[in-house]
Design a protein around this motif. Structure first.
Motif, PDB file in Angstrom:
ATOM      1  N   SER A  71     -10.533   1.260  -5.181  1.00 32.93           N
ATOM      2  CA  SER A  71     -10.817  -0.163  -5.348  1.00 32.93           C
ATOM      3  C   SER A  71     -12.081  -0.277  -6.188  1.00 32.93           C
TER       4      SER A  71
ATOM      5  N   ALA B 133      -8.508  -8.027  -2.891  1.00 35.99           N
ATOM      6  CA  ALA B 133      -7.594  -6.869  -2.824  1.00 35.99           C
ATOM      7  C   ALA B 133      -6.354  -7.123  -3.696  1.00 35.99           C
ATOM      8  N   ARG B 134      -5.840  -8.356  -3.620  1.00 35.28           N
ATOM      9  CA  ARG B 134      -4.641  -8.709  -4.411  1.00 35.28           C
ATOM     10  C   ARG B 134      -4.948  -9.870  -5.360  1.00 35.28           C
TER      11      ARG B 134
ATOM     12  N   TYR C 127       0.665  -3.891  13.021  1.00 39.55           N
ATOM     13  CA  TYR C 127      -0.722  -4.335  12.828  1.00 39.55           C
ATOM     14  C   TYR C 127      -0.955  -5.573  13.668  1.00 39.55           C
TER      15      TYR C 127
ATOM     16  N   SER D 292      -4.677   0.251  -5.271  1.00 41.79           N
ATOM     17  CA  SER D 292      -3.730   1.026  -4.470  1.00 41.79           C
ATOM     18  C   SER D 292      -2.729   0.161  -3.714  1.00 41.79           C
ATOM     19  N   LYS D 293      -2.617  -1.107  -4.102  1.00 41.32           N
ATOM     20  CA  LYS D 293      -1.633  -1.972  -3.435  1.00 41.32           C
ATOM     21  C   LYS D 293      -0.512  -2.262  -4.438  1.00 41.32           C
TER      22      LYS D 293
ATOM     23  N   THR E 185       0.837  -1.213   0.000  1.00 41.52           N
ATOM     24  CA  THR E 185       0.000   0.000   0.000  1.00 41.52           C
ATOM     25  C   THR E 185       0.868   1.258   0.000  1.00 41.52           C
TER      26      THR E 185
ATOM     27  N   SER F  85     -11.784   2.614  -1.138  1.00 40.56           N
ATOM     28  CA  SER F  85     -10.784   1.709  -0.544  1.00 40.56           C
ATOM     29  C   SER F  85     -11.295   0.277  -0.572  1.00 40.56           C
TER      30      SER F  85
ATOM     31  N   HIS G 142      -9.340 -10.250   6.350  1.00 36.23           N
ATOM     32  CA  HIS G 142      -9.185  -8.798   6.522  1.00 36.23           C
ATOM     33  C   HIS G 142     -10.497  -8.160   6.938  1.00 36.23           C
TER      34      HIS G 142
HETATM   35  N1  TLP Z   1      -4.468  -4.389   3.938  1.00 35.55           N
HETATM   36  C1  TLP Z   1      -3.455  -3.565   4.558  1.00 35.55           C
HETATM   37  C2  TLP Z   1      -3.712  -3.478   6.057  1.00 35.55           C
HETATM   38  O1  TLP Z   1      -4.987  -3.055   6.303  1.00 35.55           O
HETATM   39  C3  TLP Z   1      -3.453  -4.748   6.799  1.00 35.55           C
HETATM   40  C4  TLP Z   1      -2.091  -4.124   4.257  1.00 35.55           C
HETATM   41  O2  TLP Z   1      -1.113  -3.406   4.487  1.00 35.55           O
HETATM   42  O3  TLP Z   1      -2.000  -5.272   3.799  1.00 35.55           O
HETATM   43  N2  TLP Z   1      -8.419  -6.641   1.913  1.00 35.55           N
HETATM   44  C5  TLP Z   1      -7.170  -7.074   2.094  1.00 35.55           C
HETATM   45  C6  TLP Z   1      -6.860  -8.508   1.881  1.00 35.55           C
HETATM   46  C7  TLP Z   1      -6.165  -6.178   2.492  1.00 35.55           C
HETATM   47  O4  TLP Z   1      -4.943  -6.641   2.711  1.00 35.55           O
HETATM   48  C8  TLP Z   1      -6.488  -4.823   2.666  1.00 35.55           C
HETATM   49  C9  TLP Z   1      -5.446  -3.825   3.116  1.00 35.55           C
HETATM   50  C10 TLP Z   1      -7.808  -4.424   2.447  1.00 35.55           C
HETATM   51  C11 TLP Z   1      -8.753  -5.359   2.070  1.00 35.55           C
HETATM   52  C12 TLP Z   1      -8.274  -3.005   2.683  1.00 35.55           C
HETATM   53  O5  TLP Z   1      -7.833  -2.142   1.736  1.00 35.55           O
HETATM   54  P1  TLP Z   1      -7.815  -0.567   2.039  1.00 35.55           P
HETATM   55  O6  TLP Z   1      -6.562  -0.321   2.823  1.00 35.55           O
HETATM   56  O7  TLP Z   1      -7.793   0.028   0.677  1.00 35.55           O
HETATM   57  O8  TLP Z   1      -9.029  -0.238   2.796  1.00 35.55           O
END
Ligand code: TLP
Length: 362
Positions: free
Chosen positions: A213, A176-177, A362, A204-205, A13, A62, A88
């Motif tokens: 997202s 997310a990924r 975390y 955004s990752k 991120t 997000s 998550h």
């Molecule tokens: N993950 C972040 C932290 O919140 C842990 C990270 O640094 O990995 N689903 C998954 C599987 C994620 O890993 C994350 C973010 C999200 C959803 C949430 O995405 P955002 O941060 O855009 O709300």
């Protein structure tokens, strides 16, 4: 390629927009997206739906908002979602499903490969009886963050969808990924996304966009979701400036994820050679390396992270003796090697960290 002078492995991120993204953002054609009049957002949503093999898509702020909007759209208050204990959406989204949606998580143990045991899922589905909440959704995560970046296969995803559908439930995937999962397996991302009733993925990752997202699903579902997004304050106006970076992310940043996976291997192998650190190499499948500190080492994860940060390598302590390191497009192969050397040196020549570098946890 360091970020702010650090080899920053805390998360993908932390990636910043690429020069091509900055240019696209500056030049983006925009309009008011709440009126449906932002052409760049509309284009990104079409591209996202097409990539995932779904009818429609919705740009959200997000991943967290995408998961929440999805669950608010599938569920009524008091409904239940079957979810992994390390998901998550259950662990890291501030309890939004319960706090905002009045939705109950029905928690099952995540398996080391990121799956839920489908027999356990079947057993967790509530009978139709006035005493019980209504089980509405099975929620999966691909790749699975806390299970080491493990990926779900197309076969497993299809089986999970069949099971959910046999009981009249919906399958939601926090993807997310999900592009990491597709690239790591050499499969079209559609094979991982299409079986689900809804899927979110993040720009955004590892894809390096600054924000955004996409929630994808059937057209009617997305129209209902659009209202839920508004309810949460996620109706954006000239969001084309964000979407423009997202389009570049989809066009230029997906295939190169394989480099991040290769660099994660380099890093993991380097860490595995350090006496006192334990990494399960078989579990390093995508861009994440989780490793543990031997109980005999006279320092904990946070101390090791502070020391490594003082020497230019940031990582994330995710437990008293557990650390996460994530590769991304701002970590080259050389930097992955350097990071492993810095970690090795910190362990072998231990002294308390000099200076205070904030690494978060975390
Ligand atoms: N993950 C972040 C932290 O919140 C842990 C990270 O640094 O990995 N689903 C998954 C599987 C994620 O890993 C994350 C973010 C999200 C959803 C949430 O995405 P955002 O941060 O855009 O709300």
């Amino acid at each position: 390629m360091a970020l702010n002078g650090f080899i920053d492995l805390r998360s993908d991120t932390l990636t910043i927009p690429t020069p091509a993204m900055r240019e696209a953002m500056a030049a983006a054609e925009v309009g008011d997206d709440v009126f449906g009049e932002d052409p760049t957002v509309n284009l990104l949503e079409e591209m996202a739906a097409e990539r995932m093999g779904h009818e429609a898509a919705l740009l959200v702020c997000s991943g967290t908002m995408g998961n929440l909007v999805a669950l608010l759209t599938h569920c009524e208050r008091g409904d239940e979602v079957i979810v992994g204990d390390w998901a998550h959406v259950y662990v890291y989204e501030a309890g939004g499903l319960a706090a905002v949606g009045g939705i109950l998580p029905h928690v099952l143990p995540n398996q080391p490969d990121g799956t839920l045991d489908l027999d356990e899922v079947a057993a967790a589905i509530r009978p139709n009886n006035v005493h019980y909440p209504v089980t509405r959704v099975v929620a999966l995560e691909n790749t699975h963050n806390r299970m080491g970046g493990a990926y779900l296969t197309p076969e497993y995803t299809s089986k999970a969808a069949e099971l959910a559908h046999a009981y009249g439930l919906k399958l939601h995937i926090d993807g997310a990924r999900i592009f990491n999962a597709a690239v790591a397996q050499g499969v079209d991302v559609k094979a991982l996304a299409q079986p689900a009733d809804s899927v979110t993925f993040c720009l955004s990752k590892g894809l390096s966009a600054p924000v955004g997202s996409l929630l994808c699903g059937p057209r009617q579902f997305i129209e209902k979701a659009r209202r839920r997004r508004k309810l949460l304050g996620g109706g954006l106006r000239q969001a084309g400036v964000i979407a423009a970076a997202g389009i570049v992310a989809l066009e230029q940043m997906v295939d190169r994820l394989r480099e991040d996976h290769a660099n994660a291997q380099v890093l993991a192998q380097g860490i595995a050679r350090v006496e006192g650190l334990h990494v399960n190499l078989a579990q390093v499948r995508t861009n994440m390396v989780y490793f543990d500190l031997d109980p005999l080492l006279p320092f904990d994860a946070a101390a090791l992270c502070r020391r490594a940060a003082a020497e230019g390598v940031k990582m994330l302590p995710v437990g008293p003796r557990r650390i996460r390191a994530v590769t991304h497009c701002y970590v080259s192969r050389d930097e992955a090697e350097t990071a492993a050397q810095v970690i090795a040196h910190a362990v072998q020549d231990w002294r308390e960290p000099a200076g205070q570098v904030n690494v978060h946890a975390y």
